[in-house]
Design a protein around this motif. Structure first.
Motif, PDB file in Angstrom:
ATOM      1  N   ILE A  20       0.853  -1.179   0.006  1.00 28.77           N
ATOM      2  CA  ILE A  20      -0.019  -0.010   0.108  1.00 28.77           C
ATOM      3  C   ILE A  20       0.788   1.226  -0.045  1.00 28.77           C
ATOM      4  O   ILE A  20       0.701   2.198  -0.654  1.00 28.77           O
ATOM      5  N   VAL A  21       1.879   1.173   0.561  1.00 26.84           N
ATOM      6  CA  VAL A  21       2.846   2.502   0.726  1.00 26.84           C
ATOM      7  C   VAL A  21       3.416   2.579  -0.449  1.00 26.84           C
ATOM      8  O   VAL A  21       3.487   3.783  -1.247  1.00 26.84           O
ATOM      9  N   SER A  22       3.844   1.512  -1.242  1.00 23.97           N
ATOM     10  CA  SER A  22       4.604   1.688  -2.597  1.00 23.97           C
ATOM     11  C   SER A  22       3.707   2.251  -3.464  1.00 23.97           C
ATOM     12  O   SER A  22       3.947   3.182  -4.415  1.00 23.97           O
ATOM     13  N   ALA A  23       2.478   1.659  -3.533  1.00 28.97           N
ATOM     14  CA  ALA A  23       1.375   2.312  -4.380  1.00 28.97           C
ATOM     15  C   ALA A  23       1.055   3.709  -4.092  1.00 28.97           C
ATOM     16  O   ALA A  23       0.879   4.451  -5.114  1.00 28.97           O
ATOM     17  N   ALA A  24       0.859   3.918  -2.623  1.00 26.59           N
ATOM     18  CA  ALA A  24       0.658   5.391  -2.431  1.00 26.59           C
ATOM     19  C   ALA A  24       1.642   6.261  -2.847  1.00 26.59           C
ATOM     20  O   ALA A  24       1.562   7.361  -3.250  1.00 26.59           O
ATOM     21  N   ILE A  25       3.010   5.921  -2.931  1.00 27.96           N
ATOM     22  CA  ILE A  25       4.093   6.739  -3.215  1.00 27.96           C
ATOM     23  C   ILE A  25       3.912   7.011  -4.708  1.00 27.96           C
ATOM     24  O   ILE A  25       4.321   8.248  -5.080  1.00 27.96           O
ATOM     25  N   ILE A  26       3.845   6.038  -5.679  1.00 31.34           N
ATOM     26  CA  ILE A  26       3.315   6.371  -6.994  1.00 31.34           C
ATOM     27  C   ILE A  26       2.199   7.419  -7.287  1.00 31.34           C
ATOM     28  O   ILE A  26       2.530   8.052  -8.176  1.00 31.34           O
ATOM     29  N   LEU A  27       1.261   7.116  -6.575  1.00 32.28           N
ATOM     30  CA  LEU A  27       0.097   7.914  -6.655  1.00 32.28           C
ATOM     31  C   LEU A  27       0.458   9.207  -6.326  1.00 32.28           C
ATOM     32  O   LEU A  27       0.000  10.287  -7.085  1.00 32.28           O
ATOM     33  N   LEU A  28       1.347   9.507  -5.171  1.00 37.75           N
ATOM     34  CA  LEU A  28       1.395  10.833  -4.865  1.00 37.75           C
ATOM     35  C   LEU A  28       2.387  11.573  -5.829  1.00 37.75           C
ATOM     36  O   LEU A  28       2.226  12.787  -6.289  1.00 37.75           O
ATOM     37  N   ILE A  29       3.619  10.824  -6.464  1.00 36.75           N
ATOM     38  CA  ILE A  29       4.331  11.336  -7.453  1.00 36.75           C
ATOM     39  C   ILE A  29       3.283  11.535  -8.667  1.00 36.75           C
ATOM     40  O   ILE A  29       3.625  12.982  -9.382  1.00 36.75           O
ATOM     41  N   LEU A  30       2.542  10.799  -9.207  1.00 35.85           N
ATOM     42  CA  LEU A  30       1.554  11.135 -10.351  1.00 35.85           C
ATOM     43  C   LEU A  30       0.733  12.458  -9.978  1.00 35.85           C
ATOM     44  O   LEU A  30       0.554  13.318 -10.749  1.00 35.85           O
ATOM     45  N   SER A  31       0.007  12.443  -8.823  1.00 31.11           N
ATOM     46  CA  SER A  31      -0.698  13.740  -8.322  1.00 31.11           C
ATOM     47  C   SER A  31       0.265  14.927  -8.362  1.00 31.11           C
ATOM     48  O   SER A  31      -0.331  16.039  -9.145  1.00 31.11           O
ATOM     49  N   PHE A  32       1.475  14.940  -8.076  1.00 28.86           N
ATOM     50  CA  PHE A  32       2.079  16.171  -7.875  1.00 28.86           C
ATOM     51  C   PHE A  32       2.443  16.527  -9.495  1.00 28.86           C
ATOM     52  O   PHE A  32       2.531  17.794  -9.663  1.00 28.86           O
ATOM     53  N   LEU A  33       2.827  15.725 -10.364  1.00 28.93           N
ATOM     54  CA  LEU A  33       3.045  15.906 -11.538  1.00 28.93           C
ATOM     55  C   LEU A  33       1.842  16.671 -12.292  1.00 28.93           C
ATOM     56  O   LEU A  33       2.014  17.446 -13.016  1.00 28.93           O
ATOM     57  N   LEU A  34       0.566  15.982 -11.967  1.00 22.85           N
ATOM     58  CA  LEU A  34      -0.506  16.540 -12.655  1.00 22.85           C
ATOM     59  C   LEU A  34      -0.539  17.917 -12.225  1.00 22.85           C
ATOM     60  O   LEU A  34      -1.210  18.749 -12.920  1.00 22.85           O
ATOM     61  N   ARG A  35      -0.820  18.050 -10.794  1.00 29.78           N
ATOM     62  CA  ARG A  35      -0.865  19.395 -10.124  1.00 29.78           C
ATOM     63  C   ARG A  35      -0.188  20.653 -11.055  1.00 29.78           C
ATOM     64  O   ARG A  35      -0.394  21.592 -11.131  1.00 29.78           O
ATOM     65  N   GLU A  36       1.276  20.110 -11.050  1.00 26.43           N
ATOM     66  CA  GLU A  36       2.235  21.014 -11.646  1.00 26.43           C
ATOM     67  C   GLU A  36       2.082  21.191 -13.323  1.00 26.43           C
ATOM     68  O   GLU A  36       2.638  22.321 -13.769  1.00 26.43           O
ATOM     69  N   SER A  37       1.513  20.366 -13.687  1.00 27.64           N
ATOM     70  CA  SER A  37       1.439  20.430 -15.318  1.00 27.64           C
ATOM     71  C   SER A  37       0.091  21.048 -15.448  1.00 27.64           C
ATOM     72  O   SER A  37       0.094  21.437 -16.828  1.00 27.64           O
ATOM     73  N   MET A 263       4.708  13.131 -19.202  1.00 31.53           N
ATOM     74  CA  MET A 263       4.653  12.489 -20.547  1.00 31.53           C
ATOM     75  C   MET A 263       5.674  11.135 -20.312  1.00 31.53           C
ATOM     76  O   MET A 263       5.296  10.066 -20.917  1.00 31.53           O
ATOM     77  N   LEU A 264       6.728  11.284 -19.751  1.00 28.32           N
ATOM     78  CA  LEU A 264       7.480  10.348 -19.616  1.00 28.32           C
ATOM     79  C   LEU A 264       7.182   9.420 -18.654  1.00 28.32           C
ATOM     80  O   LEU A 264       7.186   7.985 -18.808  1.00 28.32           O
ATOM     81  N   MET A 265       6.679   9.642 -17.471  1.00 30.76           N
ATOM     82  CA  MET A 265       5.877   8.637 -16.542  1.00 30.76           C
ATOM     83  C   MET A 265       4.774   8.053 -17.284  1.00 30.76           C
ATOM     84  O   MET A 265       4.548   6.814 -17.134  1.00 30.76           O
TER      85      MET A 265
END
Length: 286
Positions: A20-37, A263-265
């Motif tokens: 769950i922690v691993s999945a949460a980290i990936i989702l946090l990174i994705l949400s951060f990229l989306l917010r900044e993009s 895009m890379l992700m």
């Protein structure tokens, strides 16, 4: 509750929590990229990243295509180099090398895997680039970057192929030998088909690493944003562009750089999902 049951329960809770922690980290990174993009996506849309004349952020031009092409050329070219060499390395270790040599050979490959990317970049800049320069240009181009990147991801393919071949049941190999099959036939018809899922996973992992590599490519590719016409053309990858420009980018420019990271992700995620689905389909068919 018995000791065995309690240990199983603790292990189950621990592994599920870590997953769950691993999945949460990936989702946090994705949400951060989306917010900044989002600011760039709302202001510019998606089409302009393909249709703009060139990449000149200060003039409001944000064409990604030359960098996308350079990224794909270097990454796929690296796999073309690393995949056959890595698979051949694993086959050599298991079937052709003396046992003592095989041990030291594996250690050498593991050492190669631990070399920092900047050291590969320095070697390519000092040794390989002058050689490539004899073919034309300065030597800092997509070909030089591709060769060095191929050497960087080679240990990933070699070590995972080695593990995949080691997992092939010994009974298969012994049975084939008992039937009188030659060593080359055993490797080609028994071992490699039996290890293809593990080998394929190693190739995909190497490809994702190649897509994410920054430092060596930044040092060797030439860093000119133009559509490459050959492997001897200079170019700039998306990763190198982020590393070069993020430090001084304005708010709009910065958001566009995060779009390239997003895009890379998404490219990596698409590759992983497609390969996983294909492997699942192949396994169900078998």
């Amino acid at each position: 509750m018995s000791r065995t049951v309690r240990s199983d329960w603790i292990l189950t809770v621990l592994t599920r929590s870590l997953a769950i922690v691993s999945a949460a980290i990936i989702l946090l990174i994705l949400s951060f990229l989306l917010r900044e993009s989002l600011p760039a996506l709302r202001q510019l849309g998606i089409v302009r990243f393909v249709t703009d004349v060139s990449w000149h952020p200060l003039s409001g031009q944000f064409n990604f295509m030359p960098m996308v092409v350079a990224t794909l050329v270097t990454s796929l070219g690296a796999i073309v180099i690393a995949a056959p060499l890595g698979i051949a390395s694993a086959v050599f270790t298991h079937f052709y090398a003396p046992s003592k040599l095989a041990v030291w050979y594996r250690r050498l490959i593991e050492l190669l895997a631990g070399i920092p990317s900047v050291v590969f970049g320095l070697w390519g800049l000092v040794v390989l680039a002058p050689i490539v320069a004899n073919l034309g240009g300065s030597g800092q181009n997509l070909f030089t970057a591709t060769v060095v990147l191929g050497l960087m991801v080679l240990p990933t393919v070699a070590l995972l192929s080695d593990s995949a071949i080691a997992s092939v049941p010994r009974e298969w190999i012994q049975g084939a030998a008992a039937l009188g099959m030659q060593r080359s036939a055993i490797v080609g018809q028994i071992v490699l088909p039996g290890a293809k899922r593990g080998i394929g996973s190693g190739i995909i992992l190497a490809l994702t690493r190649a897509l994410g590599e920054t430092m060596a490519v930044l040092m060797l590719a030439g860093n000119i944003v133009e559509m490459p016409t050959s492997l001897l053309s200079p170019g700039r990858t998306l990763n190198a562009n982020i590393a070069l420009e993020l430090g001084y980018a304005s708010s709009a420019h910065r958001s566009v750089l995060f779009v390239s990271g997003l895009m890379l992700m998404l490219v990596v995620a698409t590759i992983v999902i497609a390969v996983s689905r294909r492997q699942r389909t192949t396994h169900d068919g078998e």
